[in-house]
Motif scaffolding. Structure first.
Motif, mmCIF file in Angstrom:
data_model
loop_
_atom_site.group_PDB
_atom_site.id
_atom_site.type_symbol
_atom_site.label_atom_id
_atom_site.label_comp_id
_atom_site.label_asym_id
_atom_site.label_seq_id
_atom_site.Cartn_x
_atom_site.Cartn_y
_atom_site.Cartn_z
ATOM 1 N N UNK A 126 0.807 -1.220 0.000
ATOM 2 C CA UNK A 126 0.000 0.000 0.000
ATOM 3 C C UNK A 126 0.840 1.269 0.000
ATOM 4 N N UNK A 127 2.123 1.148 0.288
ATOM 5 C CA UNK A 127 2.953 2.320 0.542
ATOM 6 C C UNK A 127 3.274 3.126 -0.712
ATOM 7 N N UNK A 128 2.870 2.685 -1.882
ATOM 8 C CA UNK A 128 3.212 3.399 -3.106
ATOM 9 C C UNK A 128 2.357 4.620 -3.378
ATOM 10 N N UNK A 129 1.216 4.754 -2.704
ATOM 11 C CA UNK A 129 0.342 5.916 -2.882
ATOM 12 C C UNK A 129 0.113 6.589 -1.541
ATOM 13 N N UNK A 130 -0.206 7.863 -1.579
ATOM 14 C CA UNK A 130 -0.443 8.578 -0.329
ATOM 15 C C UNK A 130 -1.640 8.020 0.452
ATOM 16 N N UNK A 131 -2.795 7.772 -0.196
ATOM 17 C CA UNK A 131 -3.897 7.185 0.574
ATOM 18 C C UNK A 131 -3.520 5.843 1.185
ATOM 19 N N UNK A 132 -2.797 5.016 0.430
ATOM 20 C CA UNK A 132 -2.373 3.729 0.963
ATOM 21 C C UNK A 132 -1.393 3.874 2.108
ATOM 22 N N UNK A 133 -0.453 4.817 1.968
ATOM 23 C CA UNK A 133 0.535 5.037 3.026
ATOM 24 C C UNK A 133 -0.125 5.574 4.294
ATOM 25 N N UNK A 134 -1.080 6.476 4.132
ATOM 26 C CA UNK A 134 -1.788 7.018 5.294
ATOM 27 C C UNK A 134 -2.548 5.914 6.010
ATOM 28 N N UNK A 135 -3.252 5.089 5.241
ATOM 29 C CA UNK A 135 -3.991 3.989 5.845
ATOM 30 C C UNK A 135 -3.069 3.005 6.543
ATOM 31 N N UNK A 136 -1.913 2.753 5.961
ATOM 32 C CA UNK A 136 -0.962 1.820 6.563
ATOM 33 C C UNK A 136 -0.428 2.358 7.889
ATOM 34 N N UNK A 137 -0.043 3.641 7.910
ATOM 35 C CA UNK A 137 0.531 4.221 9.121
ATOM 36 C C UNK A 137 -0.496 4.327 10.252
ATOM 37 N N UNK A 138 -1.701 4.765 9.911
ATOM 38 C CA UNK A 138 -2.722 4.890 10.947
ATOM 39 C C UNK A 138 -3.225 3.527 11.402
ATOM 40 N N UNK A 139 -3.036 2.513 10.573
ATOM 41 C CA UNK A 139 -3.365 1.165 11.006
ATOM 42 C C UNK A 139 -2.286 0.545 11.868
ATOM 43 N N UNK A 140 -1.054 0.974 11.669
ATOM 44 C CA UNK A 140 0.083 0.426 12.413
ATOM 45 C C UNK A 140 0.264 1.108 13.765
ATOM 46 N N UNK A 141 0.042 2.429 13.819
ATOM 47 C CA UNK A 141 0.299 3.198 15.036
ATOM 48 C C UNK A 141 -1.007 3.718 15.636
ATOM 49 N N UNK A 142 -1.014 3.812 16.955
ATOM 50 C CA UNK A 142 -2.148 4.407 17.645
ATOM 51 C C UNK A 142 -2.230 5.901 17.285
ATOM 52 N N UNK A 143 -3.449 6.428 17.322
ATOM 53 C CA UNK A 143 -3.648 7.839 16.968
ATOM 54 C C UNK A 143 -2.849 8.763 17.886
ATOM 55 N N UNK A 144 -2.744 8.410 19.176
ATOM 56 C CA UNK A 144 -1.974 9.239 20.102
ATOM 57 C C UNK A 144 -0.485 9.220 19.760
ATOM 58 N N UNK A 145 0.013 8.078 19.295
ATOM 59 C CA UNK A 145 1.428 8.000 18.925
ATOM 60 C C UNK A 145 1.701 8.832 17.683
ATOM 61 N N UNK A 146 0.790 8.797 16.723
ATOM 62 C CA UNK A 146 0.960 9.632 15.535
ATOM 63 C C UNK A 146 0.915 11.101 15.916
ATOM 64 N N UNK A 147 0.063 11.453 16.874
ATOM 65 C CA UNK A 147 -0.015 12.847 17.314
ATOM 66 C C UNK A 147 1.300 13.311 17.925
ATOM 67 N N UNK A 148 1.940 12.427 18.703
ATOM 68 C CA UNK A 148 3.181 12.816 19.361
ATOM 69 C C UNK A 148 4.384 12.741 18.422
ATOM 70 N N UNK A 149 4.286 11.961 17.328
ATOM 71 C CA UNK A 149 5.406 11.790 16.402
ATOM 72 C C UNK A 149 5.065 12.293 15.004
#
Length: 258
Positions: A126-149
């Motif tokens: 999924x990492x080849x497109x921005x929508x896919x990359x966003x979905x991958x990252x938000x699926x891998x990390x908790x929302x609070x972790x993304x907020x802090x990083x």
């Protein structure tokens, strides 16, 4: 506005009288209030706000003048709390906005996560497109972790808000998943916390301005000249800044009609 459409002097006078009446009603409600969130005070406040707004508009249309005061509308504050006195369950509503400031950094971070998954197939990539990359990252990390990083992921923070609402009882599993925000009731908001750039303090004097100028003289880690042929090193963990956004806390003791 044409002369034919202008309000008459009598209409302006009537609107002024309505403001006076609303002022008397508001003062009377305040004098006999039964508690901090008295609904009579709230209703009188809204009536006063509506009357003042109507008078201001008519005054401007007729005489090209404005009033020297401004009363916030009801939408600028939370209504009086109408939830249970002793809540036994809570629901937390959160919204955080981000701008995709560095798309390539976001794509690179998603590619790293994807590469670490040994079980992933080519069809799973999924990492080849921005929508896919966003979905991958938000699926891998908790929302609070993304907020802090967020800077590590090429994101820039926007406004955010958190509402804590009272429930009569805990919801059943899966009960609200189809429409998670449809049942939010402003009258059941126990407390609210907002974060926005509009709450940031303005520089107070020359020393503050010099500090800002000194900060601008520092090296920019996103400068492409620092990374050779790459815009960045995707294997480098970018250190977060130490600054913390100002937080505006909105509770029922602030911003409410009184």
């Amino acid at each position: 506005m044409s002369d034919a459409a202008q309000p008459t002097a009598a209409e302006v006078r009537a609107a002024a009288e309505a403001v006076k009446t609303a002022l008397d009603r508001h003062l009377a409600a305040v004098e006999r209030r039964s508690g901090e969130d008295d609904p009579d005070v709230y209703d009188a406040f809204n009536e006063l706000a509506a009357a003042a707004e109507a008078y201001d508009e008519l005054l401007y249309d007729r005489y090209d003048e404005v009033t020297p005061f401004e009363i916030p509308g009801a939408e600028d504050s939370l209504p009086p709390y109408q939830g249970p006195a002793e809540p036994t369950a809570l629901s937390v509503l959160i919204r955080r906005d981000y701008a995709v400031a560095e798309p390539q950094r976001l794509l690179a971070q998603a590619a790293r996560v994807e590469a670490a998954d040994e079980d992933a197939t080519d069809d799973d990539r999924q990492a080849g497109t921005l929508p896919g990359a966003i979905g991958l990252l938000f699926g891998e990390f908790e929302a609070d972790e993304i907020a802090s990083r967020h800077k590590e992921f090429g994101l820039e923070e926007g406004d955010s808000t958190l509402w804590v609402t009272a429930l009569d009882e805990p919801a059943e599993a899966g009960e609200w998943l189809e429409a998670p925000f449809d049942q939010s009731d402003p009258q059941r908001v126990v407390c609210r916390f907002d974060v926005s750039a509009v709450f940031d303090d303005e520089p107070d004097g020359p020393e503050d301005l010099e500090d800002l100028e000194d900060a601008d003289d520092g090296a920019d880690p996103a400068d492409p000249d620092l990374d050779g042929e790459l815009d960045y090193d995707p294997d480098e963990v970018v250190a977060l800044d130490d600054d913390v956004d100002d937080v505006e806390v909105v509770d029922r003791k602030r911003g409410e009609p009184a």
